[in-house]
Design an enzyme around this catalytic site. Structure first.
Site, PDB file in Angstrom:
ATOM      1  N   SER A  58      20.686  36.715  47.519  1.00 30.73           N
ATOM      2  CA  SER A  58      20.744  36.863  46.260  1.00 30.73           C
ATOM      3  C   SER A  58      21.578  35.671  45.247  1.00 30.73           C
ATOM      4  O   SER A  58      21.721  35.949  44.232  1.00 30.73           O
ATOM      5  CB  SER A  58      21.005  38.254  45.611  1.00 30.73           C
ATOM      6  N   LYS A  61      19.930  33.935  42.951  1.00 35.08           N
ATOM      7  CA  LYS A  61      19.957  34.130  41.198  1.00 35.08           C
ATOM      8  C   LYS A  61      20.817  33.544  40.394  1.00 35.08           C
ATOM      9  O   LYS A  61      20.368  33.590  39.319  1.00 35.08           O
ATOM     10  CB  LYS A  61      19.885  35.691  41.193  1.00 35.08           C
ATOM     11  N   SER A 121      20.542  42.371  39.906  1.00 38.46           N
ATOM     12  CA  SER A 121      19.994  41.506  40.730  1.00 38.46           C
ATOM     13  C   SER A 121      18.618  41.822  41.268  1.00 38.46           C
ATOM     14  O   SER A 121      18.346  41.867  42.370  1.00 38.46           O
ATOM     15  CB  SER A 121      20.981  41.808  41.946  1.00 38.46           C
ATOM     16  N   LYS A 224      28.485  36.875  41.532  1.00 40.90           N
ATOM     17  CA  LYS A 224      27.154  37.287  41.932  1.00 40.90           C
ATOM     18  C   LYS A 224      27.394  37.565  43.657  1.00 40.90           C
ATOM     19  O   LYS A 224      28.101  36.876  44.469  1.00 40.90           O
ATOM     20  CB  LYS A 224      26.004  36.240  41.929  1.00 40.90           C
TER      21      LYS A 224
END
Length: 384
Positions: A58, A61, A121, A224
């Site tokens: 992720s 992202k 997320s 993140k």
């Protein structure tokens, strides 16, 4: 090429005691790849396997949100745009992924999707935004790769907007640090979302998975997390202390706790043993040099932008600089034109160099002044 005498940059006015600054080696981490970078200078303080291609999970992202921010800045989309959720973006398509729980055929604002992307997320939010911007996730991935290339992320390739494992979908710790730096610098308003600890959508409250946001010993405000079986547990984090911002990336750790602990090791090490200094401010004059054939005889040289250096803590008073004008200067000169280099040294070793530029335009002089300059130059070269 003429090298001028070194000049001392006095960065500390008072030294009350002689202190021997000791900088230990960076900590060893249990991660497949990691890096610690100073945001202001871009200097890498610590790294290991930082250029090894790894699945980003992720962390992907971050680039998805970067592209969304770029589209917002360009005016191509608005936060108030309502996006109709397609079957491709349906939350049920992501049974093993984090999501914001959007439903097919429902309309959701770009603003909520961006929060669902960054805070929750949401893989579903990623696809919805990708389709809204580019028409399809494949086309959006091309935008992601174009931005990656522009930012200098040379070992990164994106296949999708959400980060689930796919052939050829890869990045590196260094490239993620480059992306984090660009996020913070280019789109500070959107970056503010990364420090939010929770987001509620469809009556479902979700908490940011970056547990360092709750750590009182560090002022972390992003960035993140990521996790898949192939990628392990990953975290890009950024924190500020005493005006110094650091970016840490750890990829391929063994657990949620491990990615937090290893990231904290890097950030703590950086803040404890290094500091960011700014020896030259924007439009700072370093030297004046003879310019031939110009309206004026002397060109003012220096830097147009703030200069930042990362050095071991406690050694700023030892920082020195040399400057070099690469060739004799001839009019016309344009403001910002590179005419030499400024070299920064610490304990006899070069630690950084920055371009030295003309701080103002120098136009050509009239024919008479150019003739006089040509004669003067001939005599100067004759007797030098």
């Amino acid at each position: 090429m003429t090298r001028f005498a070194a000049f001392l940059l006095i960065l500390s006015l008072t030294i009350t005691a002689r202190v021997v600054a000791i900088t230990p080696a960076p900590p060893a981490l249990g991660a497949d790849g990691y890096i610690l970078m100073d945001y202001q200078s871009g200097h890498v303080i610590a790294e290991n396997n930082a250029d090894n291609p790894l699945p980003p999970a992720s962390l992907t992202k971050m680039m998805t949100s970067y592209v969304v921010s770029a589209e917002l800045a360009a005016g191509n989309i608005q936060l108030t745009d309502m996006v109709t959720v397609s079957e491709n973006a349906w939350a049920k398509n992501f049974p093993e992924s984090s999501k914001m729980f959007i439903e097919v055929n429902k309309q959701v604002s770009v603003e909520d999707l961006l929060k669902g992307l960054i805070i929750s997320s949401g893989g579903d939010a990623s696809v919805a935004l990708a389709e809204h911007i580019a028409g399809s996730e494949d086309a959006f991935a091309q935008l992601m790769n174009m931005h990656a290339q522009k930012l200098g992320m040379t070992n990164t390739h994106f296949v999708n907007a959400h980060g689930l494992t796919a052939d050829g979908h890869q990045t590196t710790a260094r490239d993620m640090a480059i992306l984090a730096r660009a996020l913070i610098k280019d789109y500070p308003q959107e970056y503010e979302l990364y420090k939010l600890k929770e987001f509620t959508y469809n009556n479902i409250r979700q908490y940011n998975r970056n547990s360092l946001l709750w750590d009182r010993s560090l002022e972390v405000d992003g960035v993140k997390t990521g996790h898949t079986e192939a990628a392990g547990y990953c975290l890009v984090s950024s924190a500020v202390k005493d005006g110094m911002r650091l970016i840490a990336v750890v990829m391929g750790t063994s657990s949620e706790d491990a990615r937090k602990i290893e990231s904290k090791k890097l950030l703590t090490y950086g803040f404890r043993f290094f500091e960011t200094v700014s020896p030259l401010t924007a439009n700072s004059q370093v030297h004046q040099a003879r310019v031939w054939g110009g309206e004026v005889e002397q060109a003012t040289l220096g830097v147009l932008e703030q200069t930042y250096l990362t050095i071991p803590r406690g050694k700023r008073q030892q920082l020195k600089a040399n400057y070099v004008v690469e060739n004799e200067l001839e009019a016309p000169l344009a403001k910002g034109q590179v005419v030499g280099q400024i070299f920064f040294e610490l304990e006899g070793e070069e630690v950084a160099k920055v371009p030295m530029v003309a701080l103002e335009d120098v136009a050509e002089g009239g024919w008479f002044s150019r003739m006089i300059d040509a004669i003067s130059r001939w005599f100067s070269e004759l007797f030098s």
